[in-house]
Design an enzyme around this catalytic site. Structure first.
Site, mmCIF file in Angstrom:
data_model
loop_
_atom_site.group_PDB
_atom_site.id
_atom_site.type_symbol
_atom_site.label_atom_id
_atom_site.label_comp_id
_atom_site.label_asym_id
_atom_site.label_seq_id
_atom_site.Cartn_x
_atom_site.Cartn_y
_atom_site.Cartn_z
ATOM 1 N N GLU A 1 0.801 -1.348 0.116
ATOM 2 C CA GLU A 1 -0.094 -0.110 0.020
ATOM 3 C C GLU A 1 1.007 1.319 -0.174
ATOM 4 O OE1 GLU A 1 -3.798 -0.024 2.034
ATOM 5 O OE2 GLU A 1 -3.973 -2.147 1.721
HETATM 6 C C1 LIG Z 1 2.488 -9.317 0.443
HETATM 7 C C2 LIG Z 1 2.227 -8.217 -0.649
HETATM 8 C C3 LIG Z 1 0.921 -8.052 -0.878
HETATM 9 C C4 LIG Z 1 0.395 -7.102 -1.753
HETATM 10 N N1 LIG Z 1 -1.001 -6.921 -1.992
HETATM 11 C C5 LIG Z 1 -1.331 -5.857 -2.883
HETATM 12 C C6 LIG Z 1 -2.590 -6.063 -3.178
HETATM 13 O O1 LIG Z 1 -3.572 -6.521 -2.749
HETATM 14 N N2 LIG Z 1 -2.956 -5.065 -4.314
HETATM 15 C C7 LIG Z 1 -1.839 -4.232 -5.278
HETATM 16 O O2 LIG Z 1 -2.339 -3.620 -6.063
HETATM 17 N N3 LIG Z 1 -0.598 -4.640 -4.823
HETATM 18 C C8 LIG Z 1 -0.247 -5.131 -3.816
HETATM 19 N N4 LIG Z 1 1.217 -5.368 -3.444
HETATM 20 C C9 LIG Z 1 2.074 -4.769 -4.097
HETATM 21 C C10 LIG Z 1 2.696 -3.519 -3.309
HETATM 22 O O3 LIG Z 1 1.804 -2.407 -3.203
HETATM 23 C C11 LIG Z 1 3.976 -3.367 -4.060
HETATM 24 O O4 LIG Z 1 5.067 -4.244 -3.890
HETATM 25 C C12 LIG Z 1 4.585 -1.745 -3.537
HETATM 26 O O5 LIG Z 1 3.639 -0.739 -3.974
HETATM 27 C C13 LIG Z 1 5.875 -1.407 -4.236
HETATM 28 O O6 LIG Z 1 6.186 -1.802 -5.469
HETATM 29 P P1 LIG Z 1 7.271 -2.654 -6.067
HETATM 30 O O7 LIG Z 1 7.290 -3.974 -5.290
HETATM 31 O O8 LIG Z 1 7.057 -2.607 -7.536
HETATM 32 O O9 LIG Z 1 8.593 -1.896 -5.678
HETATM 33 P P2 LIG Z 1 9.065 -0.726 -6.525
HETATM 34 O O10 LIG Z 1 8.169 0.305 -6.891
HETATM 35 O O11 LIG Z 1 9.866 -1.147 -7.692
HETATM 36 O O12 LIG Z 1 10.247 -0.091 -5.360
HETATM 37 C C14 LIG Z 1 11.413 -0.796 -5.126
HETATM 38 C C15 LIG Z 1 12.228 0.103 -4.230
HETATM 39 O O13 LIG Z 1 12.421 1.655 -4.715
HETATM 40 C C16 LIG Z 1 11.739 2.470 -3.851
HETATM 41 N N5 LIG Z 1 11.512 3.636 -4.758
HETATM 42 C C17 LIG Z 1 10.361 3.572 -6.004
HETATM 43 N N6 LIG Z 1 10.239 4.739 -6.284
HETATM 44 C C18 LIG Z 1 10.834 5.615 -5.394
HETATM 45 C C19 LIG Z 1 10.911 7.285 -5.592
HETATM 46 N N7 LIG Z 1 10.165 8.062 -6.250
HETATM 47 N N8 LIG Z 1 11.561 7.523 -4.441
HETATM 48 C C20 LIG Z 1 12.091 6.751 -3.341
HETATM 49 N N9 LIG Z 1 12.196 5.492 -3.540
HETATM 50 C C21 LIG Z 1 11.406 5.006 -4.417
HETATM 51 C C22 LIG Z 1 10.706 1.793 -3.123
HETATM 52 O O14 LIG Z 1 10.381 2.540 -1.989
HETATM 53 C C23 LIG Z 1 11.352 0.369 -2.928
HETATM 54 O O15 LIG Z 1 12.183 0.497 -1.839
HETATM 55 C C24 LIG Z 1 1.260 -6.335 -2.376
HETATM 56 C C25 LIG Z 1 2.785 -6.679 -2.101
HETATM 57 C C26 LIG Z 1 3.019 -7.467 -1.111
HETATM 58 C C27 LIG Z 1 4.584 -7.890 -0.862
#
Ligand SMILES: Cc1cc2nc3c(=O)[nH]c(=O)nc-3n(C[C@H](O)[C@H](O)[C@H](O)COP(=O)(O)OP(=O)(O)OC[C@H]3O[C@@H](n4cnc5c(N)ncnc54)[C@H](O)[C@@H]3O)c2cc1C
Length: 380
Positions: free
Chosen positions: A364
């Site tokens: 989230e």
């Molecule tokens: C167990 C679990 C359940 C989930 N359930 C749902 C769900 O029900 N529905 C749904 O839609 N999603 C869900 N998610 C997805 C979750 O919301 C995303 O994993 C999260 O938003 C981060 O996206 P990403 O994993 O692609 O990481 P990325 O966006 O690739 O980020 C990787 C790293 O880069 C950092 N980063 C990225 N952009 C920036 C910036 N502009 N400035 C500084 N740092 C940055 C992030 O903080 C992180 O540390 C779930 C994830 C997990 C692990």
């Protein structure tokens, strides 16, 4: 030990006490076994739906309980303290219902809401994609205009309740504008052309299924679009503002459970002829843990009270999610330390709490993204 809470009404106090009793007697005893086996407690969520927990903050005319967020969140906190997977499940379901409850037409609400918030149907929220996590403007799932309404193609990643949910509040591109080209849809779990990936193998929260969704020419009727075409990003972000409060409450409940475990253990465990709680080094650690849990709760309650009063709360929700999830990570890690070697084993839930806490800093909106939200609000 029960948390000494200030609730707005006698009815609310009784409700949260009842939720606590159900959570401690029916949920807590099952948590360790089902988590170890990776079993999704769908029956528990259905039971909580029957007692009204899945519709707690929604209007009574649609089968909800019409409770303020301040009350709903404290109930969720009690559930998460007993079993994080179920607390997160309630929070995700309530978030998945938000779009229909807030942006649905009167006709859509009458058709869908009673079953959604009455607990008969379990919801999921499908926003993230493999290449569009923090940056939702990179979304590629597309709903193309067709005779009957739309045809949906593409994929979603990381969907909590994936393959188990009865409905998916799904966001897809209906235009090319990065933000303005996204729309929101109600997608039933049995829609033709909808299939699911295998459950992700996760560090924790193993009872909570997380899967990809695949859309192969999924037909969507016009009446399944929630809000106007192009309003999807706004709906997604508004849903997350409220959803983040649910995650803050879950993180607080998890931290409270870790604090209770550590305190109880420190009272009973003796070294050097005395209970370890009597050593100031450990007493100060427990005191810091207690202060952190109290501040996490105060922060999410402040945000909830603003929401209940109809005031803007975006910044407060981001602060609550940031603070509570960092508190959960720190307090659960410290609880492992208080238990010493036993904390590192499966004999006690401290190590599970620690694994479960980590994801609250990620989903989230990661805590880096919460800082972006807070920073933008500061500069407004
Ligand atoms: C167990 C679990 C359940 C989930 N359930 C749902 C769900 O029900 N529905 C749904 O839609 N999603 C869900 N998610 C997805 C979750 O919301 C995303 O994993 C999260 O938003 C981060 O996206 P990403 O994993 O692609 O990481 P990325 O966006 O690739 O980020 C990787 C790293 O880069 C950092 N980063 C990225 N952009 C920036 C910036 N502009 N400035 C500084 N740092 C940055 C992030 O903080 C992180 O540390 C779930 C994830 C997990 C692990």
């Amino acid at each position: 030990m029960a948390v000494d809470r200030l609730l707005p009404t006698e009815e609310a106090a009784e409700l949260v006490a009842l939720v606590r009793e159900i959570a401690q007697t029916e949920l807590a005893p099952r948590a360790a076994g089902d988590e170890a086996a990776g079993r999704f407690p769908r029956d528990v969520l259905m039971m909580l739906g029957e007692v009204g927990l899945l519709g707690l903050p929604y209007p009574e005319e649609y089968g909800g309980a019409g409770q303020p967020y301040e009350v709903y969140l404290q109930a969720v906190e009690e559930v998460a303290a007993a079993w994080m997977t179920v607390g997160v499940g309630v929070s995700v379901h309530v978030m998945a219902s938000y779009a229909m409850a807030t942006f649905g037409t009167p006709k859509q609400r009458a058709a869908y809401l009673p079953e959604m918030i009455g607990g008969k149907l379990l919801g999921a929220y499908a926003l993230s994609e493999a290449q569009a996590g923090s940056d939702i403007s990179a979304m590629t799932a597309r709903a193309k205009r067709a005779d009957h309404g739309y045809e949906l193609n593409g994929a979603k990643a990381w969907t909590t309740h994936g393959s188990h949910a009865d409905f998916y509040t799904t966001f897809a591109r209906t235009g090319d504008d990065p933000r303005g080209g996204v729309s929101c849809f109600y997608l039933p779990g049995h829609a033709s052309g909808l299939t699911f990936g295998s459950p992700e193998h996760k560090m924790g929260l193993n009872g909570s299924p997380t899967t990809a969704l695949y859309f192969d020419a999924v037909p969507i009727a016009d009446g399944q679009r929630i809000g106007d075409e192009g309003q999807g990003a706004k709906i997604a972000l508004a849903s997350l503002d409220s959803g983040r409060l649910g995650i803050a409450a879950c993180a607080t409940g998890l931290a409270q459970a870790a604090l209770d475990l550590a305190t109880d253990y420190a009272r009973k465990r003796e070294q050097f002829g005395r209970p370890i709680a009597e050593f100031q080094g450990l007493g100060f650690l427990l005191a810091d843990m207690a202060a952190a849990v109290d501040s996490a709760r105060a922060t999410y309650l402040m945000a909830a009270r603003k929401r209940d009063a109809g005031r803007p709360f975006k910044r407060d929700a981001a602060v609550a999610k940031l603070i509570a999830s960092d508190v959960a990570m720190k307090v659960t890690t410290d609880a492992v330390q208080v238990l010493g070697g036993y904390g590192y084993t499966h004999d006690y839930p401290a190590e599970r709490y620690m694994r479960e806490a980590k994801v609250t800093q990620i989903f989230e909106g990661t805590n880096q993204i919460q800082r972006l939200v807070i920073g933008r609000q500061l500069l407004k």
